[in-house]
Design an enzyme around this catalytic site. Sequence first.
Site, short mmCIF file in Angstrom:
data_model
loop_
_atom_site.label_atom_id
_atom_site.label_comp_id
_atom_site.label_asym_id
_atom_site.label_seq_id
_atom_site.Cartn_x
_atom_site.Cartn_y
_atom_site.Cartn_z
N ASP A 1 1.02 4.12 1.37
CA ASP A 1 1.49 4.81 2.59
C ASP A 1 2.59 4.04 3.31
OD1 ASP A 1 -0.48 2.92 3.21
OD2 ASP A 1 -1.19 4.02 4.98
N HIS B 1 0.86 -1.18 0.00
CA HIS B 1 0.00 0.00 0.00
C HIS B 1 0.90 1.23 0.00
CE1 HIS B 1 -3.79 -2.20 1.66
NE2 HIS B 1 -3.77 -2.15 0.34
ZN LIG Z 1 -2.25 -0.94 4.39
#
Ligand SMILES: [Zn+2]
Length: 301
Positions: free
Chosen positions: A64, A62
């Site tokens: 982030d 992901h």
């Molecule tokens: Zn995540």
Amino acid sequence: MRLTILGCYAATPRTFTNPTSQVLDIQNHMFLIDCGEGTQVQLRKYKIKFSRINHIFISHLHGDHFFGLPGLISTFRLLGREKELHIYGPKGIKEAITLFLRLGDSWTNYPLIFHELEEKGQHLLFEDDKVCVKTIPLDHRVYTNGFLFQEKEAPRTLNVEAAKSFGIDKSQFNNIKKGMDGLDKNGNTIPNKKLTFDPDPPKSYAFCSDTVYRETVVPFIKDVDVLYHESTFLDSESHLCEKTKHSTAKQAAQIAKMAHAKQLILGHYSTRYKSIELFGKEAMEVFQNVELADDGKTFQF
Ligand SMILES: [Zn+2]
């Protein structure tokens, strides 16, 4: 061990908060754990030497948690890096990074070594004579691992005063350091334990982000000294946990309690909350020794 939090907020970078990244200074290694957007700026801000980073551990893909990686890899090249860089992360990470490098015709002039992960269960990723790093299988929307950093038992150190008091000759000191017993002037054996100091107990650190509440994680982090566990939500938003595969502060504390962790550090806060103090309050109802991660904060243990 010294842990520096570079970023510990969920989702997007904001004026005063950064997505996940942290560095663990352990036995002469500077391990970078996750690399959210802006990580290299944070490394500069907190004066962490880029040249000390040789191993980067990415929990999942992901944004982030890894959008800072292409930029950091590129900066290493511009700084003239020649040393190997090892990247541990889910399968696909090599393809993602090499796409960036290929499109920009900006291959690194240093060896970039990927260690791609796709299996469940616990795996040894790195080991030397002082420390080892293993995966912690987590349950998130995509394939995700936490990481367990463990020091190994240090050798016993010579107690010169004790050796002198037993009348041990200096010529034996090297052998005693290697674990052998001593001999006094009368030929009596003096056990090694009486001539050496106990080493400091080895410490361990577990990084668990991101994950839904799963008790199956407990055996992998049993008796850990410090547990970083995500707490994206407060209990009032617990209905969002199963869908987004995240945890609440209360759940993080329950995991810490079951694992007999000595300390819990909370992080990965949703930016919907105005203050992070409530996370600590909620977790402390279940587990006493709770600290709140925040960008720039360091923990020594
Ligand atoms: Zn995540």
